[in-house]
Design an enzyme around this catalytic site. Structure first.
Site, short mmCIF file in Angstrom:
data_model
loop_
_atom_site.label_atom_id
_atom_site.label_comp_id
_atom_site.label_asym_id
_atom_site.label_seq_id
_atom_site.Cartn_x
_atom_site.Cartn_y
_atom_site.Cartn_z
NE ARG B 67 58.87 7.34 26.32
CZ ARG B 67 58.16 8.14 26.14
NH1 ARG B 67 57.13 8.79 27.03
NH2 ARG B 67 57.92 8.49 24.54
CB THR B 68 62.84 1.48 26.55
OG1 THR B 68 63.20 2.94 26.10
CG2 THR B 68 63.91 0.67 25.44
CE LYS B 95 66.28 -5.77 44.47
NZ LYS B 95 64.99 -6.07 45.43
NE ARG B 117 67.75 1.72 28.94
CZ ARG B 117 66.68 2.88 28.91
NH1 ARG B 117 66.29 3.14 29.86
NH2 ARG B 117 66.26 3.00 27.64
CG HIS B 145 68.31 4.36 23.87
ND1 HIS B 145 68.02 2.82 23.32
CD2 HIS B 145 67.33 4.70 24.29
CE1 HIS B 145 66.72 2.72 23.75
NE2 HIS B 145 66.42 3.80 24.50
#
Ligand SMILES: [Zn+2]
Lengths: 427, 328
Positions: B67-68, B95, B117, B145
């Site tokens: 969603r963000t 990674k 994020r 946030h």
């Protein structure tokens, strides 16, 4: 071959003999031959002018991590003892949380041999309490002592099992060595990264409460009392912890304890901005705790100043706070920090500083040194009380530079380090 | 900053948006006011204005958050920016790579803006301190946030016409919540009274020192509040032992229609999502007449457009003009 050194006209401060006056000190063949006024120099002696300087029994750090074997990218015994002598230390006790850990006589022998080879500070190995530091079964403590271990600890970890701690405190008594514990209840602290407080709340970091440390301090004191064993409590950081030790000493419990320079001068605010150099375990705490650790150092509740020298490679600290390892290098900043922020501030005097950095450590771990009495080992630290300097990690002899004190302006520094009558470092 | 980013005027927000803790009331209001004209763009047939044309933005998601990320992506596209999404799950780029290397690579690629994020508190500041690009924190660990906090503020202001003087209670897992901290800072700066309500195991021990009231029971919070912002209870909190069971959580702390009926006043209901229906919030509350949960989603895009616009050097008063320039 006879080696002779005469230290002329220094201010000899030796709390073990209640000495604080301008004297000469003669070292012959690695031991203190005589101490007094106007000693005339033997023909073949090195004469060292110490006027304006402090002559102290050699400093001893009972808590350093030399990282060898296993993490030689952070430090080796060689670089660690070079850092030690550059910080004025004539002896260090090497913690056993290496890889593999120092939990058998062969490993202890390795530390002894590498320490001798380095020819700088004396290296006294500390063995593990438990096999593999796993907290389950006692390591071969007697054999490790025979090989040269001066104490046992699972440092880096606490001994979580109270039953095992009891056994260690009982068993070690046969060898006259202290059981050193890193007091921390992991149930209250695992996965947490700084002191629990408003600062941790704001930064969104999980906090370790003081109680995590205090639960184990109290447990260890109770077990020492129960067994008659000798407990040495490492890096005390909380007000209640200092009080508990003070009270236990009054009851006659055989306890000695450490204060680390960083817990004497820094508060948790040092981690603001997620500064990983200020991440350590136990964490930096509040001003109230710092005041209590200072008071404990001053009244002798805390017997020794120990740096908990914990080198880390720069890219390990260059990370998100939660991912960074705990610890800071301490050997090369200790004297400057203590003289500037603790002695100059009047918390303790020079004699007490030397007691806590030399005599106290020798007593706590039963080590040679900690005194300049005739016949003692010729380990001497000469200190320049007036030298101003700025902490520059690039100038460290340690392999690592992780310190929160970068750029600090300090007054007071080691001038010369003598081990066994031989100068191993001078400014 | 790259040449394209350089602006003769002082950017109104500074280089980055790391958290609401260090923003002033004026800056927060400026963002909310700037979001107003952007709301309308989303209602148009062609939902695009050219204010970020030529800018490159990387959406860097070390943790999954559809969603963000989607909300940011819409905001960026509606401002005509060029965007790239990198997520930990789908890409080898990050990674096993350290945050430092990520920062260096981004710098080498001359990215204008980075939306990140990350699971570690402080990660946004870490990145912001190391690269010249604008960094927008899309959630760092349990720290902040900020765009979620801003969109919650905007939604509350939309429906109550003010924030000043309102009583707002955050309900649920405050301990692990970055949304909670951003809400607390933002609400307090705009003059709201703020409370939290949760089992004590899910409250930071020093939470009261942030200037908020603490309610032990949801009934007391409901009686007091004008607005409830209900936080998601991560299911792993139960496994970690913070609460005995989801059923108990719902029965003792869940916001249910029945509990709301007892309130002396109508409460505005927010939830940053994703919801656990039947745990922290019941469906008849989530879908009820006082829920503004979908308005939050809509406002999320507008607020993020405002933040991107302002960080890129846009002036607060010019957003209206920028919108017109598009000639919709
Ligand atoms: Zn330790």
């Amino acid at each position: 071959m006879s080696a002779k050194a005469l230290l002329k006209s220094g201010r000899v401060v030796d709390p073990s003999q209640d000495l604080d006056e301008i004297l000469d000190l003669l070292l012959v063949d690695g031991i203190v031959a005589s101490i007094g006024k106007d000693i005339s120099a033997p023909e073949d002696a090195d004469v060292i002018d110490c006027s304006g300087l402090i002559v102290s029994p050699g400093l001893i750090d009972v808590h350093v991590h030399l990282r060898e074997p296993g993490e030689e990218h952070k430090e080796t015994i060689e670089t660690g003892v070079q850092a030690a002598v550059a910080g004025g230390y004539t002896a260090v006790c090497a913690m056993p949380n290496t890889d593999p850990p120092i939990d058998d006589p062969a490993a202890v022998g390795f530390i002894v041999a590498e320490g001798r080879k380095a020819q700088a500070a004396r290296v006294y190995p500390v063995g593990c309490i438990s096999v593999q530091r796993a907290g389950e079964n006692l390591a071969p403590i007697g054999e490790m002592v025979d090989a040269g271990a001066v104490a046992i600890t699972d440092d880096g970890n606490p001994v979580m099992n109270s039953g095992l701690m009891r056994l260690a405190l009982e068993y070690a008594q046969a060898f006259g060595i202290p059981v050193a514990d890193h007091p921390e209840d992991l149930g209250l602290s695992a996965g947490r990264h700084m002191n629990e407080s408003i600062v941790s709340t704001r930064l969104g970091l999980a906090g370790k409460p003081n109680a995590a440390e205090e639960v184990h301090i109290v447990r260890d004191l109770l077990l020492a009392e129960l067994t008659g064993g000798q407990i040495h409590l490492q890096h005390i950081s909380t007000e209640f912890g200092v009080d508990a030790i003070r009270q236990a000493k009054a009851r006659g419990v055989r306890v000695t304890a450490e204060a680390s320079p960083h817990h004497l001068v820094l508060t948790e605010e040092a981690v603001e901005g997620y500064r990983t150099e200020a991440k350590m375990n136990p964490p930096l705490r509040t001003a109230k705790d710092v005041a209590a650790v200072r008071a404990g150092l001053a009244d002798g509740s805390l017997d020794v100043i120990a740096t908990d020298h914990a080198p880390h490679h720069y890219d390990e600290k260059e990370s998100a706070f939660e991912d960074a390892p705990n610890g800071l290098v301490g050997l090369e900043t200790a004297i400057g920090i203590i003289m500037t922020d603790i002695v100059s501030e009047g918390v303790i005097d020079i004699a007490t500083m030397i007691d806590r950095m030399s005599c106290g450590p020798a007593r706590a771990f039963g080590l040679p040194g900690g005194t300049l009495s005739e016949g003692a080992v010729g380990d001497v630290t000469v200190i320049d009380p007036d030298l101003g300097w700025t902490v520059d990690p690039n100038a460290f002899r340690s392999k690592s530079q992780n310190t929160p004190f970068t750029g600090r302006e300090l007054k007071g520094a080691p001038n010369r380090t003598i081990v066994g009558g031989r100068t191993v470092w001078t400014r | 900053m790259t040449a394209a980013m350089a602006s003769s005027r002082v950017p109104a927000l500074g280089k980055d948006l790391v958290g609401l803790e260090f923003l002033s009331q004026e800056q927060i209001l400026m963002i909310l006011d700037t979001a107003e004209p952007f709301k309308e763009i989303s209602e148009r047939r062609i939902k695009k204005v050219p204010v970020l044309r030529g800018k490159t933005i990387v959406n860097l998601f070390f943790e999954a958050s559809t969603r963000t990320r989607v909300s940011f992506e819409f905001a960026e596209k509606r401002l005509s920016a060029d965007t790239v999404n990198i997520s930990a799950s789908g890409s080898s780029v990050i990674k096993g790579e350290t945050l430092v290397d990520t920062a260096r690579n981004l710098e080498a690629m001359r990215i204008d803006m980075v939306v990140m994020r990350h699971g570690s508190s402080g990660a946004a500041k870490f990145l912001a301190d190391r690269i010249p690009s604008n960094v927008i924190n899309a959630g760092d660990g349990r720290h902040e946030h900020p765009t979620q906090g801003l969109l919650d503020l905007l939604t509350i202001r939309d429906h109550c016409d003010r924030v000043q003087g309102l009583k707002v209670c955050l309900v649920g897992d405050i301990l692990h919540s970055r949304v909670a901290r951003s809400n607390i800072y933002g609400l307090l700066k705009l003059g709201a009274e703020v409370a939290v309500c949760a089992p004590k195991t899910l409250l930071p021990s020093a939470i009261g020192d942030l200037g908020v009231k603490v309610f032990r029971r949801i009934e007391e919070a409901i009686e007091w509040a004008d607005v409830l912002n209900i936080l998601r209870l991560q299911l792993e909190r139960m496994e970690e032992g913070y609460v005995p069971s989801l059923r108990e959580y719902n029965r003792i702390w869940g916001v249910t229609a029945r509990r709301l009926e007892l309130a002396p006043q109508d409460l505005l209901i927010l939830h940053p999502g994703p919801m656990n229906r039947g745990v922290e919030i019941d469906s008849d509350v989530a879908d009820g007449p006082h829920s503004v949960i979908l308005n939050q989603v809509t406002n999320g895009v507008a607020v993020r457009m405002a933040v991107l616009y302002l960080l890129a050097g846009g002036q607060p008063g010019s957003a209206e003009a920028a919108k017109k320039e598009a000639g919709a």
